[in-house]
Design an enzyme around this catalytic site. Structure first.
Site, PDB file in Angstrom:
ATOM      1  CG  LEU A  14      -1.937  -1.148   1.474  1.00 14.82           C
ATOM      2  CD1 LEU A  14      -2.557  -0.914   2.917  1.00 14.82           C
ATOM      3  CD2 LEU A  14      -3.098  -0.962   0.257  1.00 14.82           C
ATOM      4  CD  GLU A  74       9.758   0.298   6.205  1.00 12.53           C
ATOM      5  OE1 GLU A  74       8.676  -0.176   6.164  1.00 12.53           O
ATOM      6  OE2 GLU A  74      10.515   0.007   5.414  1.00 12.53           O
TER       7      GLU A  74
END
Length: 268
Positions: A14, A74
């Site tokens: 996503l 991240e």
């Protein structure tokens, strides 16, 4: 024209976008296969945009769409976003805690104040549920897979402790799993039962690794985030039940799937 700030988290499945407009945070997500559509939508909403990006495809988005953007690591973005949401949702944890990010795979982070370290990773996660679920059934749609998993009975596919002890006194709870998929040769189970068993196996594996990490690092609270538990009550319930059984406090964040995007947004 007002400049809008945004954070983008581009992962394996996503792309999640958090943007601020008129003092409010807005949330949007797209399939990673719809990347061009997601960026086109964002540029339409915010022609003038200051953006930070995180996730595995962050550099590709930076190179192709936003060369002036900043790429945020991240794991840093994920934990920054989790801290922000804990405070926003009044779920602040005073002591050290684990952040378990269940996305396509799963990552574990140890958070102590402003310090955060990734301590563990596993390929078991939402990608396992979708991919193996599609192999075990004829269903390809994620939402339908979650519905079937909720309807199924894992005991028709898993061998339970009660199956082994039968009428004898069991040393542990009878409905716990003795062996995942051990009744697979039988023809009395349905697709829903196989998906319930799969969801249970993923939950058990994540909880087992979480409990070991919690014991090693002496923490009592676990923050569960990530897209894999969104709209997947079978997986969410299994994780919560097993963690509580082990005496660990479980915290779910309402916007936990957007932690990475929020962390990127906060760095703008």
């Amino acid at each position: 024209m007002q400049q809008i700030t945004a954070g983008i988290d581009a992962g394996g499945s996503l792309i999640k976008i958090v943007y601020q407009e008129n003092g409010r945070m807005h949330f949007k997500k797209f399939s990673i296969n719809k990347l061009d559509s997601a960026i086109s939508w964002l540029k339409m909403v915010a022609p003038t945009l200051k953006v930070s990006i995180t996730g595995g495809k962050a550099h590709a988005i930076q190179n192709n769409y936003y060369p002036d953007s900043t790429v945020i690591p991240e794991f840093q973005a994920t934990c920054d976003g989790a801290r922000f949401l804990l405070a926003k949702e009044n779920k602040t944890i005073e002591e050290s805690y684990l952040v378990v990010n269940i996305g396509t795979g799963t990552s574990w982070h140890l958070v102590n104040g402003n310090q955060a370290d990734r301590i563990l990773g596993s390929g078991m996660g939402g990608g396992t549920f979708t991919g193996l679920g599609s192999l075990l059934t004829k269903v390809k749609d994620y939402q339908l897979l979650t519905v079937l998993a909720e309807e199924g009975n894992k005991g028709n596919v898993d061998m339970l402790v009660s199956d082994i002890y039968e009428t004898a006194d069991s040393p542990i709870q009878g409905d716990l799993t003795a062996a995942n998929f051990a009744k697979g040769k039988r023809h009395t189970h349905k697709e829903a039962d196989r998906l319930a068993s799969l969801s249970n196996m993923i939950a058990e594996t994540i909880v087992l690794l979480t409990s070991q990490a919690a014991a090693i690092h002496q923490v009592k609270s676990v923050v569960i985030i990530g897209t894999a538990i969104i709209g997947n009550p079978s997986l969410k319930h299994g994780i919560e039940t097993y963690l509580n059984m082990l005496g660990l406090r479980t915290v779910f964040l309402e916007k936990g799937e957007y932690c990475g995007a929020i962390g990127a947004y906060l760095s703008v």
